[in-house]
Design a protein around this motif. Structure first.
Motif, mmCIF file in Angstrom:
data_model
loop_
_atom_site.group_PDB
_atom_site.id
_atom_site.type_symbol
_atom_site.label_atom_id
_atom_site.label_comp_id
_atom_site.label_asym_id
_atom_site.label_seq_id
_atom_site.Cartn_x
_atom_site.Cartn_y
_atom_site.Cartn_z
ATOM 1 N N TYR A 284 0.710 -1.303 -0.030
ATOM 2 C CA TYR A 284 -0.005 -0.016 -0.041
ATOM 3 C C TYR A 284 0.905 1.368 -0.052
ATOM 4 O O TYR A 284 0.750 2.321 -0.781
ATOM 5 N N LEU A 285 1.779 1.208 0.735
ATOM 6 C CA LEU A 285 2.877 2.270 0.909
ATOM 7 C C LEU A 285 3.542 2.840 -0.474
ATOM 8 O O LEU A 285 3.871 3.528 -0.840
ATOM 9 N N ASN A 286 3.711 1.586 -1.348
ATOM 10 C CA ASN A 286 4.481 1.594 -2.450
ATOM 11 C C ASN A 286 3.641 2.097 -3.630
ATOM 12 O O ASN A 286 4.029 2.873 -4.616
ATOM 13 N N ASN A 287 2.238 1.502 -3.675
ATOM 14 C CA ASN A 287 1.543 1.530 -4.911
ATOM 15 C C ASN A 287 0.035 2.359 -4.515
ATOM 16 O O ASN A 287 -0.689 2.649 -5.556
ATOM 17 N N GLY A 288 -0.075 2.506 -3.340
ATOM 18 C CA GLY A 288 -1.535 3.160 -3.092
ATOM 19 C C GLY A 288 -2.748 2.139 -2.835
ATOM 20 O O GLY A 288 -3.832 2.714 -2.928
ATOM 21 N N VAL A 289 -2.340 1.082 -3.173
ATOM 22 C CA VAL A 289 -3.628 -0.009 -3.313
ATOM 23 C C VAL A 289 -3.443 -1.075 -1.984
ATOM 24 O O VAL A 289 -2.500 -1.730 -1.980
ATOM 25 N N TYR A 290 -4.428 -1.068 -1.177
ATOM 26 C CA TYR A 290 -4.465 -1.761 -0.119
ATOM 27 C C TYR A 290 -5.424 -3.024 -0.340
ATOM 28 O O TYR A 290 -6.553 -2.949 -0.429
ATOM 29 N N GLU A 291 -4.717 -3.995 -0.611
ATOM 30 C CA GLU A 291 -5.427 -5.520 -0.618
ATOM 31 C C GLU A 291 -4.647 -6.505 0.391
ATOM 32 O O GLU A 291 -3.658 -6.909 0.249
ATOM 33 N N PRO A 292 -5.560 -6.744 1.352
ATOM 34 C CA PRO A 292 -5.255 -8.056 2.339
ATOM 35 C C PRO A 292 -4.989 -9.218 1.511
ATOM 36 O O PRO A 292 -5.388 -9.583 0.733
ATOM 37 N N LYS A 293 -4.132 -9.808 2.034
ATOM 38 C CA LYS A 293 -3.473 -11.090 1.190
ATOM 39 C C LYS A 293 -3.753 -12.364 2.292
ATOM 40 O O LYS A 293 -3.979 -12.259 3.399
ATOM 41 N N LYS A 294 -3.605 -13.467 1.500
ATOM 42 C CA LYS A 294 -3.591 -14.804 2.228
ATOM 43 C C LYS A 294 -2.391 -14.904 3.017
ATOM 44 O O LYS A 294 -1.268 -14.514 2.345
ATOM 45 N N THR A 295 -2.510 -15.341 4.283
ATOM 46 C CA THR A 295 -1.099 -15.495 5.018
ATOM 47 C C THR A 295 -0.129 -16.255 4.466
ATOM 48 O O THR A 295 -0.466 -17.355 4.165
ATOM 49 N N ILE A 296 1.041 -16.003 4.613
ATOM 50 C CA ILE A 296 2.236 -16.737 4.164
ATOM 51 C C ILE A 296 3.025 -17.077 5.367
ATOM 52 O O ILE A 296 3.699 -16.440 6.079
ATOM 53 N N PRO A 297 3.345 -18.522 5.729
ATOM 54 C CA PRO A 297 3.917 -18.909 7.009
ATOM 55 C C PRO A 297 5.356 -18.554 6.704
ATOM 56 O O PRO A 297 6.020 -18.617 5.578
ATOM 57 N N THR A 298 6.203 -17.952 7.770
ATOM 58 C CA THR A 298 7.304 -17.578 7.740
ATOM 59 C C THR A 298 7.997 -18.045 9.125
ATOM 60 O O THR A 298 7.489 -18.357 10.127
ATOM 61 N N ILE A 299 9.452 -17.814 9.071
ATOM 62 C CA ILE A 299 10.351 -17.957 10.438
ATOM 63 C C ILE A 299 10.042 -16.911 11.489
ATOM 64 O O ILE A 299 10.204 -17.004 12.640
ATOM 65 N N SER A 300 9.415 -15.864 11.020
ATOM 66 C CA SER A 300 9.057 -14.946 11.943
ATOM 67 C C SER A 300 7.621 -14.755 12.059
ATOM 68 O O SER A 300 6.665 -13.857 11.674
ATOM 69 N N ASN A 301 7.083 -15.982 12.772
ATOM 70 C CA ASN A 301 5.712 -16.168 12.771
ATOM 71 C C ASN A 301 4.597 -15.345 13.417
ATOM 72 O O ASN A 301 3.521 -15.255 12.973
ATOM 73 N N ALA A 302 5.293 -14.343 14.187
ATOM 74 C CA ALA A 302 4.139 -13.551 15.068
ATOM 75 C C ALA A 302 3.791 -12.296 14.016
ATOM 76 O O ALA A 302 2.900 -11.596 14.113
ATOM 77 N N MET A 303 4.527 -12.228 12.822
ATOM 78 C CA MET A 303 4.338 -11.405 11.811
ATOM 79 C C MET A 303 3.484 -11.878 10.806
ATOM 80 O O MET A 303 3.428 -11.223 9.723
ATOM 81 N N ASP A 304 3.133 -13.087 10.961
ATOM 82 C CA ASP A 304 2.331 -13.849 9.757
ATOM 83 C C ASP A 304 0.907 -13.342 9.784
ATOM 84 O O ASP A 304 -0.055 -14.322 10.138
ATOM 85 N N VAL A 305 0.664 -12.079 9.154
ATOM 86 C CA VAL A 305 -0.702 -11.576 9.372
ATOM 87 C C VAL A 305 -0.979 -11.092 7.979
ATOM 88 O O VAL A 305 -0.373 -10.172 7.384
ATOM 89 N N ALA A 307 -4.111 -9.926 7.021
ATOM 90 C CA ALA A 307 -5.195 -8.797 7.032
ATOM 91 C C ALA A 307 -4.940 -8.152 8.462
ATOM 92 O O ALA A 307 -5.689 -8.293 9.248
ATOM 93 N N PRO A 308 -4.052 -7.137 8.493
ATOM 94 C CA PRO A 308 -3.867 -6.708 9.568
ATOM 95 C C PRO A 308 -4.985 -5.677 10.260
ATOM 96 O O PRO A 308 -5.366 -4.906 9.762
ATOM 97 N N SER A 309 -5.431 -6.029 11.391
ATOM 98 C CA SER A 309 -6.633 -5.318 11.890
ATOM 99 C C SER A 309 -6.373 -3.938 12.262
ATOM 100 O O SER A 309 -7.382 -3.139 12.108
ATOM 101 N N ASN A 310 -5.392 -3.583 12.820
ATOM 102 C CA ASN A 310 -5.017 -2.168 13.190
ATOM 103 C C ASN A 310 -4.555 -1.312 12.088
ATOM 104 O O ASN A 310 -4.527 -0.047 12.676
ATOM 105 N N PHE A 311 -4.688 -1.770 10.774
ATOM 106 C CA PHE A 311 -4.235 -0.717 9.991
ATOM 107 C C PHE A 311 -5.114 0.315 9.438
ATOM 108 O O PHE A 311 -4.985 1.298 9.266
ATOM 109 N N ILE A 312 -6.509 0.034 10.156
ATOM 110 C CA ILE A 312 -7.586 0.768 10.144
ATOM 111 C C ILE A 312 -7.672 2.097 11.020
ATOM 112 O O ILE A 312 -7.699 2.909 10.634
ATOM 113 N N ARG A 313 -6.854 1.615 12.106
ATOM 114 C CA ARG A 313 -6.677 2.785 13.044
ATOM 115 C C ARG A 313 -5.476 3.645 12.522
ATOM 116 O O ARG A 313 -5.543 4.757 12.934
#
Length: 433
Positions: A284-305, A307-313
């Motif tokens: 969104y910051l790069n192209n101005g389009v906000y599109e929630p995505k399907k979660t991708i598992p990673t080794i930094s799993n607490a960030m595997d989100v 569709a981040p809820s708090n972005f609306i705030r």
């Protein structure tokens, strides 16, 4: 202070009701009707005040008269009874270590604050037993379990994605017993979060179990995360450079709280959202389009989100103005391979053992600093102790990480969880158990 729904279809309410409800009736996140301002004479001399005094003053306007000031000060003091040091990495970079609490993760602060607020509300009058329903991608579950363990009048039900949290994280939310129950979901974090949000609006469940959330969608979990930034800036006010914070970001509650502190007058010049491959906000910051995505598992799993809820705030803070957002927030995302490379660089060159989330934060900070001509002092957030990601850290660094005694005792405990695969499974559990 009143709180209104960001879906704009519910009646504004007070702090206590918003905390007990978690979400507004229209499924929107609560947001304060105004953001208090702290004068520059006070914010520019934080070192003249204790950490407890600073954090009490920061949070009190949001609480209002829902909690007496003496009790609120006690809650703040108990919440912050551990250290928040900034470890020096280079002359221009430091790591704000947020893992010195009881579950070795930054979410201890929000969980402890919220648990004590709810404990106070329950003690004031006869309240029906409340169930804290929470989804976790890693550290939230353990922090909430510890924070609410044994709190009278509160049951805790934690949903976590099967096979997608570390072994220590799983033990922290499944091995405590008492009023803590863990549900192992066949899915990803977004599935867990969707189930939680749906349950809040299910009248059949609410007739049997009043619910609230302990995710950062709850204002009592979200807002006290401002404390990190006040504490860090207090340590840095002797420096002359601008200050930038790089925040490993998943559900975006932490960085959103930092931006709230900035809006209150805390002298922070910029934020960096450091993401893994779950990069909807970076895109969104790069192209101005906000599109929630399907979660991708990673080794930094607490960030595997995805569709981040708090972005609306965050969007509300900047009044949905992308140009304004870009002035205060940059975003970068990284692969697991790049994360491991950063872990090794921090260890080999700076003798610092980071966790995967901190490593992503470091990468984002480095990327931002390379674009700047003016001098900055950069702080990346180390959000969890590396022991919580023992296999990844040790295999990457080819070294052993010492395991704190509390974790050694926890590992020996038995895992207890219930497996579910659908919302109907969750609903049945909540109604019938």
């Amino acid at each position: 202070m009143k709180y209104y729904s960001l879906n704009h279809n519910s009646i504004p309410t007070d702090f206590a009701t918003a905390v007990r409800s978690g979400l507004a009736p229209d499924r929107g996140l609560y947001f304060p009707e105004s953001i208090p301002k702290l004068g520059p004479k006070w914010t520019e001399k934080l070192s003249d005040h204790s950490i407890e005094d600073i954090c009490f003053r920061a949070i009190q306007p949001f609480v209002g008269d829902a909690i007496p000031e003496k009790k609120l000060y006690e809650i703040v003091s108990e919440t912050l009874n551990f250290e928040f040091p900034i470890a020096s990495i280079t002359e221009q970079i430091g790591a704000l270590e947020l893992f010195h609490g009881p579950t070795l993760a930054f979410k201890d602060v929000g969980a402890r604050f919220m648990a004590r607020c709810l404990g106070h509300f329950n003690s004031q009058k006869q309240q029906q037993k409340l169930t804290v329903l929470v989804a976790t991608s890693g550290d939230t579950g353990g922090a909430v379990a510890d924070g609410f363990l044994g709190v009278e009048g509160i049951d805790v039900v934690i949903l976590y994605p099967k096979g997608k949290v570390s072994a220590i994280q799983e033990k922290q939310l499944t091995a405590l017993g008492q009023n803590i129950t863990a549900l192992e979901v066949d899915g990803v974090f977004d599935d867990c979060q969707d189930m939680v949000k749906t349950a809040f609006l299910d009248d059949q469940i609410k007739e049997v179990r009043p619910l609230t959330s302990a995710n950062s969608i709850n204002i009592a979990r979200w807002l006290p995360q401002m404390f990190y930034y006040f504490i860090a800036v207090r340590q840095l006010q002797q420096r002359s450079e601008k200050i930038v914070f790089s925040v490993p970001s998943g559900n975006f509650g932490n960085i959103c709280a930092g931006m709230m502190a900035q809006q209150m007058g805390l002298p922070i010049d910029h934020f960096v959202a450091a993401n893994n491959r779950n990069d909807a906000v970076v895109e969104y910051l790069n192209n101005g389009v906000y599109e929630p995505k399907k979660t991708i598992p990673t080794i930094s799993n607490a960030m595997d989100v995805g569709a981040p809820s708090n972005f609306i705030r965050i969007q509300k803070i900047v009044n949905n103005d992308l140009t304004r957002l870009r002035k205060s927030l940059s975003g970068y995302s990284y692969t697991d391979a790049e994360t491991k490379k950063a872990l090794k660089h921090l260890f080999d060159k700076h003798q610092y053992i980071a966790d995967p989330h901190g490593a992503v934060g470091y990468l984002g900070l480095e990327a931002f600093l390379k674009t700047q001509e003016e001098p900055y002092y950069g702080v990346f957030l180390e959000t969890a102790h590396p022991v919580k990601f023992l296999d990844i850290v040790e295999s990457t660094l080819k070294t052993e990480v010492s395991v704190p005694s509390a974790i050694q005792d926890l590992i020996k405990k038995e895992k207890r969880s219930h497996e579910i695969s659908s919302y109907e499974d969750l609903k049945s559990f909540l109604i019938n158990s």
